[in-house]
Design a protein around this motif. Structure first.
Motif, PDB file in Angstrom:
ATOM      1  N   ILE A   1      20.965 -39.677 -10.512  1.00 22.52           N
ATOM      2  CA  ILE A   1      22.323 -39.331 -10.121  1.00 22.52           C
ATOM      3  C   ILE A   1      22.871 -38.344 -11.144  1.00 22.52           C
ATOM      4  O   ILE A   1      22.656 -38.498 -12.337  1.00 22.52           O
ATOM      5  CB  ILE A   1      23.211 -40.587 -10.068  1.00 22.52           C
ATOM      6  N   GLY A   2      23.573 -37.329 -10.665  1.00 21.78           N
ATOM      7  CA  GLY A   2      24.164 -36.358 -11.585  1.00 21.78           C
ATOM      8  C   GLY A   2      24.276 -34.996 -10.943  1.00 21.78           C
ATOM      9  O   GLY A   2      24.426 -34.871  -9.734  1.00 21.78           O
ATOM     10  N   MET A   3      24.185 -33.972 -11.744  1.00 28.12           N
ATOM     11  CA  MET A   3      24.335 -32.595 -11.283  1.00 28.12           C
ATOM     12  C   MET A   3      23.078 -32.132 -10.546  1.00 28.12           C
ATOM     13  O   MET A   3      21.970 -32.490 -10.918  1.00 28.12           O
ATOM     14  CB  MET A   3      24.576 -31.666 -12.483  1.00 28.12           C
ATOM     15  N   VAL A   4      23.289 -31.330  -9.504  1.00 27.66           N
ATOM     16  CA  VAL A   4      22.189 -30.722  -8.769  1.00 27.66           C
ATOM     17  C   VAL A   4      22.464 -29.233  -8.638  1.00 27.66           C
ATOM     18  O   VAL A   4      23.609 -28.794  -8.700  1.00 27.66           O
ATOM     19  CB  VAL A   4      22.014 -31.345  -7.359  1.00 27.66           C
ATOM     20  N   LYS A   5      21.422 -28.470  -8.483  1.00 25.55           N
ATOM     21  CA  LYS A   5      21.579 -27.030  -8.286  1.00 25.55           C
ATOM     22  C   LYS A   5      21.523 -26.739  -6.798  1.00 25.55           C
ATOM     23  O   LYS A   5      20.645 -27.226  -6.100  1.00 25.55           O
ATOM     24  CB  LYS A   5      20.485 -26.263  -9.009  1.00 25.55           C
ATOM     25  N   LEU A   6      22.475 -25.954  -6.334  1.00 32.64           N
ATOM     26  CA  LEU A   6      22.514 -25.544  -4.939  1.00 32.64           C
ATOM     27  C   LEU A   6      22.372 -24.039  -4.858  1.00 32.64           C
ATOM     28  O   LEU A   6      22.947 -23.312  -5.672  1.00 32.64           O
ATOM     29  CB  LEU A   6      23.847 -25.965  -4.295  1.00 32.64           C
ATOM     30  N   ASP A   7      21.609 -23.573  -3.891  1.00 36.52           N
ATOM     31  CA  ASP A   7      21.469 -22.142  -3.689  1.00 36.52           C
ATOM     32  C   ASP A   7      22.686 -21.639  -2.929  1.00 36.52           C
ATOM     33  O   ASP A   7      22.955 -22.072  -1.813  1.00 36.52           O
ATOM     34  CB  ASP A   7      20.195 -21.827  -2.893  1.00 36.52           C
ATOM     35  N   GLY A   8      23.422 -20.762  -3.551  1.00 35.04           N
ATOM     36  CA  GLY A   8      24.618 -20.221  -2.942  1.00 35.04           C
ATOM     37  C   GLY A   8      24.589 -18.708  -2.948  1.00 35.04           C
ATOM     38  O   GLY A   8      23.574 -18.090  -3.261  1.00 35.04           O
ATOM     39  N   CYS A   9      25.712 -18.137  -2.633  1.00 34.39           N
ATOM     40  CA  CYS A   9      25.849 -16.687  -2.562  1.00 34.39           C
ATOM     41  C   CYS A   9      26.975 -16.255  -3.494  1.00 34.39           C
ATOM     42  O   CYS A   9      27.944 -16.981  -3.670  1.00 34.39           O
ATOM     43  CB  CYS A   9      26.185 -16.257  -1.145  1.00 34.39           C
ATOM     44  N   ARG A  10      26.840 -15.054  -4.072  1.00 33.81           N
ATOM     45  CA  ARG A  10      27.893 -14.496  -4.913  1.00 33.81           C
ATOM     46  C   ARG A  10      28.099 -13.042  -4.511  1.00 33.81           C
ATOM     47  O   ARG A  10      27.164 -12.250  -4.504  1.00 33.81           O
ATOM     48  CB  ARG A  10      27.536 -14.566  -6.386  1.00 33.81           C
ATOM     49  N   CYS A  11      29.335 -12.702  -4.191  1.00 32.30           N
ATOM     50  CA  CYS A  11      29.688 -11.340  -3.790  1.00 32.30           C
ATOM     51  C   CYS A  11      29.999 -10.506  -5.021  1.00 32.30           C
ATOM     52  O   CYS A  11      30.298 -11.036  -6.091  1.00 32.30           O
ATOM     53  CB  CYS A  11      30.906 -11.375  -2.868  1.00 32.30           C
ATOM     54  N   ARG A  12      29.992  -9.206  -4.850  1.00 33.20           N
ATOM     55  CA  ARG A  12      30.362  -8.334  -5.956  1.00 33.20           C
ATOM     56  C   ARG A  12      31.846  -8.384  -6.258  1.00 33.20           C
ATOM     57  O   ARG A  12      32.283  -7.939  -7.304  1.00 33.20           O
ATOM     58  CB  ARG A  12      29.900  -6.907  -5.690  1.00 33.20           C
ATOM     59  N   CYS A  13      32.648  -8.983  -5.365  1.00 34.46           N
ATOM     60  CA  CYS A  13      34.074  -9.204  -5.648  1.00 34.46           C
ATOM     61  C   CYS A  13      34.263 -10.433  -6.528  1.00 34.46           C
ATOM     62  O   CYS A  13      35.353 -10.698  -7.001  1.00 34.46           O
ATOM     63  CB  CYS A  13      34.873  -9.341  -4.351  1.00 34.46           C
ATOM     64  N   GLY A  14      33.179 -11.215  -6.741  1.00 35.05           N
ATOM     65  CA  GLY A  14      33.241 -12.380  -7.612  1.00 35.05           C
ATOM     66  C   GLY A  14      33.292 -13.703  -6.864  1.00 35.05           C
ATOM     67  O   GLY A  14      33.154 -14.758  -7.469  1.00 35.05           O
ATOM     68  N   HIS A  15      33.469 -13.669  -5.558  1.00 31.58           N
ATOM     69  CA  HIS A  15      33.552 -14.895  -4.768  1.00 31.58           C
ATOM     70  C   HIS A  15      32.184 -15.551  -4.648  1.00 31.58           C
ATOM     71  O   HIS A  15      31.174 -14.874  -4.471  1.00 31.58           O
ATOM     72  CB  HIS A  15      34.101 -14.558  -3.377  1.00 31.58           C
ATOM     73  N   GLU A  16      32.144 -16.874  -4.764  1.00 35.64           N
ATOM     74  CA  GLU A  16      30.906 -17.648  -4.618  1.00 35.64           C
ATOM     75  C   GLU A  16      31.090 -18.666  -3.508  1.00 35.64           C
ATOM     76  O   GLU A  16      32.158 -19.260  -3.387  1.00 35.64           O
ATOM     77  CB  GLU A  16      30.574 -18.383  -5.917  1.00 35.64           C
ATOM     78  N   TRP A  17      30.049 -18.858  -2.685  1.00 30.65           N
ATOM     79  CA  TRP A  17      30.127 -19.817  -1.587  1.00 30.65           C
ATOM     80  C   TRP A  17      28.739 -20.292  -1.210  1.00 30.65           C
ATOM     81  O   TRP A  17      27.738 -19.727  -1.625  1.00 30.65           O
ATOM     82  CB  TRP A  17      30.834 -19.196  -0.380  1.00 30.65           C
ATOM     83  N   LEU A  18      28.699 -21.382  -0.454  1.00 30.07           N
ATOM     84  CA  LEU A  18      27.445 -21.914   0.072  1.00 30.07           C
ATOM     85  C   LEU A  18      27.314 -21.468   1.517  1.00 30.07           C
ATOM     86  O   LEU A  18      28.245 -21.647   2.313  1.00 30.07           O
ATOM     87  CB  LEU A  18      27.428 -23.442  -0.001  1.00 30.07           C
ATOM     88  N   ALA A  19      26.172 -20.877   1.853  1.00 28.75           N
ATOM     89  CA  ALA A  19      25.924 -20.429   3.219  1.00 28.75           C
ATOM     90  C   ALA A  19      25.772 -21.635   4.135  1.00 28.75           C
ATOM     91  O   ALA A  19      25.309 -22.696   3.718  1.00 28.75           O
ATOM     92  CB  ALA A  19      24.679 -19.556   3.269  1.00 28.75           C
ATOM     93  N   ARG A  20      26.154 -21.478   5.385  1.00 32.11           N
ATOM     94  CA  ARG A  20      26.085 -22.591   6.338  1.00 32.11           C
ATOM     95  C   ARG A  20      24.661 -22.936   6.745  1.00 32.11           C
ATOM     96  O   ARG A  20      24.323 -24.080   6.939  1.00 32.11           O
ATOM     97  CB  ARG A  20      26.881 -22.241   7.599  1.00 32.11           C
ATOM     98  N   GLY A  21      23.826 -21.919   6.899  1.00 31.73           N
ATOM     99  CA  GLY A  21      22.456 -22.166   7.354  1.00 31.73           C
ATOM    100  C   GLY A  21      21.449 -21.503   6.435  1.00 31.73           C
ATOM    101  O   GLY A  21      21.731 -21.198   5.283  1.00 31.73           O
TER     102      GLY A  21
END
Length: 53
Positions: A7-27
């Protein structure tokens, strides 16, 4: 969920835009635009500024 998993921290593959925004893709597919700034070139680095004439 298996009980042998830690139990604890996990790494998730996400996306980062050049504007600085980070998010997790839906699929599994790459997003076509950044959901914040709507840039279609979110995954391309910004180009160097052009010299002034």
């Amino acid at each position: 969920m298996a009980k042998d998993k830690e139990i604890g921290m996990v790494k998730l593959d996400g996306c980062r835009c050049r504007c600085g925004h980070e998010w997790l893709a839906r699929g599994d597919e790459r997003p076509t635009v950044c959901p914040k700034c709507k840039s279609p070139r979110w995954d391309k680095p910004k180009s160097a500024p052009k010299p002034a004439r």
